[in-house]
Design an enzyme around this catalytic site. Structure first.
Site, PDB file in Angstrom:
ATOM      1  CG  ASP A  12      18.689  85.303  92.147  1.00 22.75           C
ATOM      2  OD1 ASP A  12      19.003  85.116  93.659  1.00 22.75           O
ATOM      3  OD2 ASP A  12      17.589  84.995  91.715  1.00 22.75           O
ATOM      4  CB  SER A  13      18.300  81.097  95.089  1.00 26.30           C
ATOM      5  OG  SER A  13      18.011  82.618  94.862  1.00 26.30           O
ATOM      6  CB  CYS A  75      21.652  85.523  94.873  1.00 28.71           C
ATOM      7  SG  CYS A  75      20.929  85.207  96.591  1.00 28.71           S
ATOM      8  CG  ASN A  76      21.074  91.884  96.797  1.00 30.78           C
ATOM      9  OD1 ASN A  76      21.467  92.944  97.117  1.00 30.78           O
ATOM     10  ND2 ASN A  76      19.821  91.177  96.071  1.00 30.78           N
ATOM     11  CB  THR A  77      21.112  85.289  99.471  1.00 27.42           C
ATOM     12  OG1 THR A  77      19.683  86.331 100.233  1.00 27.42           O
ATOM     13  CG2 THR A  77      20.985  84.690 100.779  1.00 27.42           C
ATOM     14  CD  GLU A 154      12.326  80.995  92.042  1.00 25.13           C
ATOM     15  OE1 GLU A 154      12.614  79.726  92.100  1.00 25.13           O
ATOM     16  OE2 GLU A 154      13.571  81.964  91.932  1.00 25.13           O
ATOM     17  CB  CYS A 185      15.325  89.768  98.021  1.00 26.91           C
ATOM     18  SG  CYS A 185      15.449  88.467  96.870  1.00 26.91           S
ATOM     19  CG  HIS A 187      13.040  85.939  93.854  1.00 29.28           C
ATOM     20  ND1 HIS A 187      15.143  86.013  94.485  1.00 29.28           N
ATOM     21  CD2 HIS A 187      12.930  85.363  93.549  1.00 29.28           C
ATOM     22  CE1 HIS A 187      15.005  84.709  93.619  1.00 29.28           C
ATOM     23  NE2 HIS A 187      13.585  84.314  93.746  1.00 29.28           N
TER      24      HIS A 187
HETATM   25  N1  DGL Z   1      17.528  86.659  94.796  1.00 29.73           N
HETATM   26  C1  DGL Z   1      17.816  86.671  96.306  1.00 29.73           C
HETATM   27  C2  DGL Z   1      18.827  87.472  97.091  1.00 29.73           C
HETATM   28  O1  DGL Z   1      18.831  88.949  96.289  1.00 29.73           O
HETATM   29  C3  DGL Z   1      17.261  85.535  97.641  1.00 29.73           C
HETATM   30  C4  DGL Z   1      16.047  84.749  97.448  1.00 29.73           C
HETATM   31  C5  DGL Z   1      15.810  83.667  97.950  1.00 29.73           C
HETATM   32  O2  DGL Z   1      16.067  83.464  99.318  1.00 29.73           O
HETATM   33  O3  DGL Z   1      16.497  82.427  97.371  1.00 29.73           O
HETATM   34  O4  DGL Z   1      18.740  88.287  98.340  1.00 29.73           O
END
Ligand code: DGL
Length: 254
Positions: A12-13, A75-77, A154, A185, A187
């Site tokens: 993930d990010s 990570c969805n992004t 974070e 997301c 997070h």
């Molecule tokens: N955890 C990430 C997601 O699922 C995104 C968080 C970020 O913007 O880095 O999209």
């Protein structure tokens, strides 16, 4: 050649993907999990898609070099921007990407109003438009981009006054109007208590963590690669900050 005892890589990010790791460990307690949070480059969700693709490829390269049998994009992004290029780059590897849990929400509330809280990139990318076209059906889908929220998570502040100040203007107008809120997301499950304070107890909160874990298990079983012996969890981060590892373990135990 992959072996049953090879690890499942998860990235993930940052620390958000721990919400997916939790589900993976629950469902496959016999596996070795190798988690890499790319906090040095967080957030991903407000970057241009091409940059997210490159960051995802960099992380995947590091993980694949360790000899893993599967790659889970927690990570969805990163899924929205990079899952296609990751699959092209590693055609022989099991690659599973998390997506916003729109399908379970739409199945549960046909004709309902479903909010999707996610990063701006996730909501803009083509993949999300396809999800809405497929599963949105008769539902009203409300896009709720929450830039800034993953940064608070974070810093261990998902459940905080700051998170509430950020989310209240976005969510309060929808209190009592949503049947479900998809946490799109990884997070955001760590901000669930804050979200509940604003939206109340009635709205169903859904995330894609469990579905991603189920899909990963299904693919491993299909490939004869499921390990049911002795599980182990390794958590690493691209940022050299012991606080982040401490936070990651805390979130995992949650
Ligand atoms: N955890 C990430 C997601 O699922 C995104 C968080 C970020 O913007 O880095 O999209």
């Amino acid at each position: 050649m992959n072996a049953k005892t090879d690890a499942i890589a998860v990235f993930d990010s940052g620390v958000g993907g721990i919400s997916v790791l939790r589900q993976l460990c629950r469902l496959m307690p016999g596996e070795t999990m190798l988690y890499l949070g790319d906090s040095a480059n967080a957030p991903y969700g407000t970057r241009p898609a091409a940059e997210i693709r490159q960051l995802s490829l960099n992380v995947a390269e590091k993980l694949v070099a360790r000899g893993v049998k599967a790659l889970v994009v927690a990570c969805n992004t990163a899924t929205a921007a990079a899952i296609d290029v990751l699959r092209q780059t590693y055609p022989d590897l099991i690659v599973v990407g998390i997506e916003p849990a729109l399908k379970p929400a739409a199945d549960r509330f046909p004709g309902g109003t479903i909010g999707v809280l996610a990063t701006p990139v996730t909501l803009q990318e083509e993949k999300f438009q396809q999800l809405v076209a497929h599963y949105g059906g008769l539902c009203t889908v409300v896009k709720l981009p929450a830039p800034g929220l993953s940064e608070l998570v974070e810093r261990g502040k998902g459940d905080s006054g700051e998170a509430e100040a950020l989310l209240r203007p976005l969510l309060a107008p929808w209190a009592g109007k949503l049947d479900a809120l998809v946490l799109g997301c990884t997070h955001y499950p760590f901000a669930a208590a804050t979200i509940r304070r604003i939206l109340g107890d009635k709205v169903l909160l859904l995330d894609g963590g469990e579905g991603t874990a189920r899909e990963t298990k299904r693919r491993l079983v299909q490939a004869g690669l499921l390990n049911e012996t002795q599980g182990k969890i390794i958590i690493e981060n691209s940022l050299d900050d012991p606080m982040l590892l401490e936070l990651s373990h805390k979130l995992l135990e949650g």
